[in-house]
Design a protein around this motif. Structure first.
Motif, PDB file in Angstrom:
ATOM      1  N   MET A  37       8.798  -7.121  29.235  1.00 25.12           N
ATOM      2  CA  MET A  37       7.489  -7.787  30.607  1.00 25.12           C
ATOM      3  C   MET A  37       8.099  -9.124  30.988  1.00 25.12           C
ATOM      4  N   ASN A  38       8.494  -9.683  32.036  1.00 31.08           N
ATOM      5  CA  ASN A  38       8.766 -10.736  32.753  1.00 31.08           C
ATOM      6  C   ASN A  38       6.990 -11.081  32.594  1.00 31.08           C
ATOM      7  N   PRO A  39       6.478 -12.274  32.689  1.00 34.50           N
ATOM      8  CA  PRO A  39       5.158 -11.999  32.350  1.00 34.50           C
ATOM      9  C   PRO A  39       4.433 -12.452  33.380  1.00 34.50           C
ATOM     10  N   VAL A  40       5.636 -13.645  34.463  1.00 33.02           N
ATOM     11  CA  VAL A  40       4.535 -14.039  35.847  1.00 33.02           C
ATOM     12  C   VAL A  40       4.666 -12.893  37.035  1.00 33.02           C
ATOM     13  N   LEU A  41       3.123 -12.793  37.418  1.00 34.35           N
ATOM     14  CA  LEU A  41       3.692 -12.392  38.382  1.00 34.35           C
ATOM     15  C   LEU A  41       3.758 -13.281  39.994  1.00 34.35           C
ATOM     16  N   ASN A  42       4.973 -12.694  40.564  1.00 33.88           N
ATOM     17  CA  ASN A  42       5.272 -12.486  41.994  1.00 33.88           C
ATOM     18  C   ASN A  42       4.064 -12.035  43.248  1.00 33.88           C
ATOM     19  N   ILE A  43       3.851 -12.671  44.166  1.00 42.42           N
ATOM     20  CA  ILE A  43       3.545 -11.739  45.603  1.00 42.42           C
ATOM     21  C   ILE A  43       3.449 -12.498  46.451  1.00 42.42           C
ATOM     22  N   SER A  44       3.989 -12.130  47.587  1.00 40.56           N
ATOM     23  CA  SER A  44       3.882 -12.034  48.572  1.00 40.56           C
ATOM     24  C   SER A  44       2.728 -11.357  49.984  1.00 40.56           C
ATOM     25  N   THR A  45       2.559 -11.646  51.213  1.00 37.88           N
ATOM     26  CA  THR A  45       2.015 -11.254  51.828  1.00 37.88           C
ATOM     27  C   THR A  45       1.308 -11.854  53.042  1.00 37.88           C
ATOM     28  N   TYR A  46       1.227 -11.153  54.039  1.00 42.08           N
ATOM     29  CA  TYR A  46       0.755 -12.009  55.123  1.00 42.08           C
ATOM     30  C   TYR A  46       0.108 -11.395  56.147  1.00 42.08           C
ATOM     31  N   LEU A  47      -0.764 -11.593  56.996  1.00 41.08           N
ATOM     32  CA  LEU A  47      -2.028 -10.655  57.649  1.00 41.08           C
ATOM     33  C   LEU A  47      -2.161 -11.766  59.003  1.00 41.08           C
ATOM     34  N   PHE A  48      -1.904 -11.184  60.601  1.00 41.41           N
ATOM     35  CA  PHE A  48      -1.760 -11.913  61.455  1.00 41.41           C
ATOM     36  C   PHE A  48      -3.206 -10.807  62.217  1.00 41.41           C
ATOM     37  N   THR A  49      -4.630 -11.898  61.268  1.00 42.31           N
ATOM     38  CA  THR A  49      -5.593 -11.802  61.890  1.00 42.31           C
ATOM     39  C   THR A  49      -6.216 -13.408  62.776  1.00 42.31           C
ATOM     40  N   PRO A  50      -7.305 -13.164  63.444  1.00 45.25           N
ATOM     41  CA  PRO A  50      -7.722 -14.282  63.977  1.00 45.25           C
ATOM     42  C   PRO A  50      -9.078 -15.540  62.489  1.00 45.25           C
ATOM     43  N   LEU A  51      -8.604 -16.907  62.906  1.00 43.60           N
ATOM     44  CA  LEU A  51      -9.169 -17.098  61.515  1.00 43.60           C
ATOM     45  C   LEU A  51      -9.461 -18.423  62.275  1.00 43.60           C
ATOM     46  N   PRO A  52     -10.662 -19.022  63.155  1.00 47.47           N
ATOM     47  CA  PRO A  52     -11.334 -19.994  64.226  1.00 47.47           C
ATOM     48  C   PRO A  52     -11.471 -20.768  63.236  1.00 47.47           C
ATOM     49  N   ASP A  53     -11.220 -20.310  61.336  1.00 48.70           N
ATOM     50  CA  ASP A  53     -12.049 -21.312  61.086  1.00 48.70           C
ATOM     51  C   ASP A  53     -11.410 -21.732  59.912  1.00 48.70           C
ATOM     52  N   ALA A  54     -10.036 -21.418  60.489  1.00 51.60           N
ATOM     53  CA  ALA A  54      -8.368 -21.829  59.606  1.00 51.60           C
ATOM     54  C   ALA A  54      -8.880 -23.185  58.670  1.00 51.60           C
ATOM     55  N   ALA A  55      -9.354 -24.269  59.418  1.00 57.21           N
ATOM     56  CA  ALA A  55      -9.315 -26.029  58.410  1.00 57.21           C
ATOM     57  C   ALA A  55     -10.229 -25.476  57.125  1.00 57.21           C
ATOM     58  N   ALA A  56     -11.530 -24.665  57.741  1.00 58.47           N
ATOM     59  CA  ALA A  56     -12.459 -24.796  56.465  1.00 58.47           C
ATOM     60  C   ALA A  56     -12.387 -23.947  55.571  1.00 58.47           C
ATOM     61  N   LEU A  57     -11.587 -22.925  55.513  1.00 56.50           N
ATOM     62  CA  LEU A  57     -10.494 -22.124  54.845  1.00 56.50           C
ATOM     63  C   LEU A  57      -9.926 -23.056  53.753  1.00 56.50           C
ATOM     64  N   ARG A  58      -9.454 -24.133  54.189  1.00 58.56           N
ATOM     65  CA  ARG A  58      -8.019 -24.776  53.456  1.00 58.56           C
ATOM     66  C   ARG A  58      -8.470 -25.214  51.992  1.00 58.56           C
ATOM     67  N   ASP A  59     -10.172 -25.957  52.205  1.00 55.29           N
ATOM     68  CA  ASP A  59     -10.268 -26.066  50.954  1.00 55.29           C
ATOM     69  C   ASP A  59     -10.753 -24.926  49.646  1.00 55.29           C
ATOM     70  N   VAL A  60     -11.894 -24.306  50.277  1.00 57.02           N
ATOM     71  CA  VAL A  60     -12.339 -22.447  49.429  1.00 57.02           C
ATOM     72  C   VAL A  60     -11.002 -22.324  48.733  1.00 57.02           C
ATOM     73  N   LEU A  61      -9.970 -21.745  49.533  1.00 49.87           N
ATOM     74  CA  LEU A  61      -8.711 -20.824  49.356  1.00 49.87           C
ATOM     75  C   LEU A  61      -7.934 -22.264  48.385  1.00 49.87           C
ATOM     76  N   HIS A  62      -8.071 -23.505  48.374  1.00 44.96           N
ATOM     77  CA  HIS A  62      -7.036 -24.556  47.314  1.00 44.96           C
ATOM     78  C   HIS A  62      -7.384 -24.362  46.223  1.00 44.96           C
ATOM     79  N   GLU A  63      -8.566 -24.481  46.306  1.00 47.28           N
ATOM     80  CA  GLU A  63      -9.974 -24.148  45.000  1.00 47.28           C
ATOM     81  C   GLU A  63     -10.109 -23.316  43.995  1.00 47.28           C
ATOM     82  N   ARG A  64     -10.254 -21.783  44.998  1.00 45.45           N
ATOM     83  CA  ARG A  64      -9.829 -20.541  43.977  1.00 45.45           C
ATOM     84  C   ARG A  64      -8.422 -20.861  43.547  1.00 45.45           C
ATOM     85  N   ALA A  65      -8.065 -20.898  44.071  1.00 39.47           N
ATOM     86  CA  ALA A  65      -6.123 -20.730  43.745  1.00 39.47           C
ATOM     87  C   ALA A  65      -5.527 -21.500  42.549  1.00 39.47           C
ATOM     88  N   VAL A  66      -6.385 -22.400  42.223  1.00 40.60           N
ATOM     89  CA  VAL A  66      -6.083 -23.623  41.273  1.00 40.60           C
ATOM     90  C   VAL A  66      -7.280 -23.483  40.425  1.00 40.60           C
TER      91      VAL A  66
END
Length: 259
Positions: free
Chosen positions: A1-30
């Motif tokens: 079995m190929n070992p790398v899982l690839n995902i794509s996903t999106y969601l239209f949902t109001p995110l007035p705090d988009a700028a603040a989310l940037r660093d949080v999500l980057h840190e989690r992903a890294v």
């Protein structure tokens, strides 16, 4: 079995705090060892990630603890190598640029049709009400050239911002027909279907989950070629594995064109 899982996903949902989310999500992903791209805007989130299965699914599970992301439904595929070079999280004005600020899918979607239903309609040549069914490719011309639904309408747009003008110039051809808009993973046809409704076109649907979900849930009938994806795999076949591209040239300015 190929070992790398690839995902794509999106969601239209109001995110007035988009700028603040940037660093949080980057840190989690890294920290999870993931690579890919996350686009966030006031209108929602759009993600393409790859890594170990536990890490990718764990990242999504943690994200879905935020009620705004609870309905995320990633589309999965596998590869033998990491298809992304780095982990990027970007704040944008739109998660898919149309330059139509009145089109807001979070406020109400256009009707959607499942891949199984679309396959059945295409097999029959009409929808359940007996109307002729046409498919409308909302992707860029070079993506269409890699593969599309048989007899799909293709306006040869070079970027999604050209779609509104193309629609207004050609909408008469939909009279008396059921039209199903589609794209790679669903995000572009979300906006396209709403715009078509707003332009007075009746019997409009979007393909739920796009081409990738169609590949996942059907045998791929009525689709010819591969599906272009914006990573180093470049094109996927009906079995969601990498396939050779039919055309090697890709425009340089495609980084923010998404599934």
């Amino acid at each position: 079995m190929n070992p790398v899982l690839n995902i794509s996903t999106y969601l239209f949902t109001p995110l007035p705090d988009a700028a603040a989310l940037r660093d949080v999500l980057h840190e989690r992903a890294v920290n999870a060892g993931l690579k890919g791209t996350i686009l966030i805007a006031e209108e929602g989130i759009n993600m393409f990630l790859a890594g170990g299965a536990d890490e990718v699914r764990g990242f999504i599970a943690e994200l879905k603890q935020d009620a705004r992301f609870a309905s995320l439904e990633p589309k999965e595929s596998w590869s033998d190598q990491q298809p992304f070079r780095k982990m990027l999280v970007k704040v944008k004005n739109e998660i898919i640029r149309m330059n139509m600020p009145t089109i807001r899918p979070a406020s109400g979607r256009a009707p959607a049709v499942t891949p199984e239903t679309l396959r059945r309609w295409l097999e029959a040549g009409h929808d359940d009400a007996g109307r002729p069914v046409v498919t409308l490719d909302t992707r860029n011309d070079f993506e269409v050239d890699e593969g599309t639904f048989d007899n799909a309408i293709d306006w040869r747009i070079t970027k999604f911002t050209e779609f509104p003008d193309a629609l207004r110039a050609n909408k008469a051809e939909f009279e008396g027909k059921t039209v199903v808009s589609f794209c790679t993973g669903g995000i572009r046809c979300e906006k396209a279907a709403i715009l078509m409704q707003n332009e007075g076109i009746d019997n409009v649907y979007q393909l739920e989950g796009g081409i990738l979900k169609y590949f996942e849930l059907t045998d791929g009938s009525h689709y010819s070629g591969g599906c272009f994806v914006f990573d180093r795999r470049e094109a996927l076949g009906v079995d969601l594995s990498s396939v050779p591209r039919m055309h090697s040239e890709t425009p340089a300015a495609v980084a923010d064109e998404s599934k």
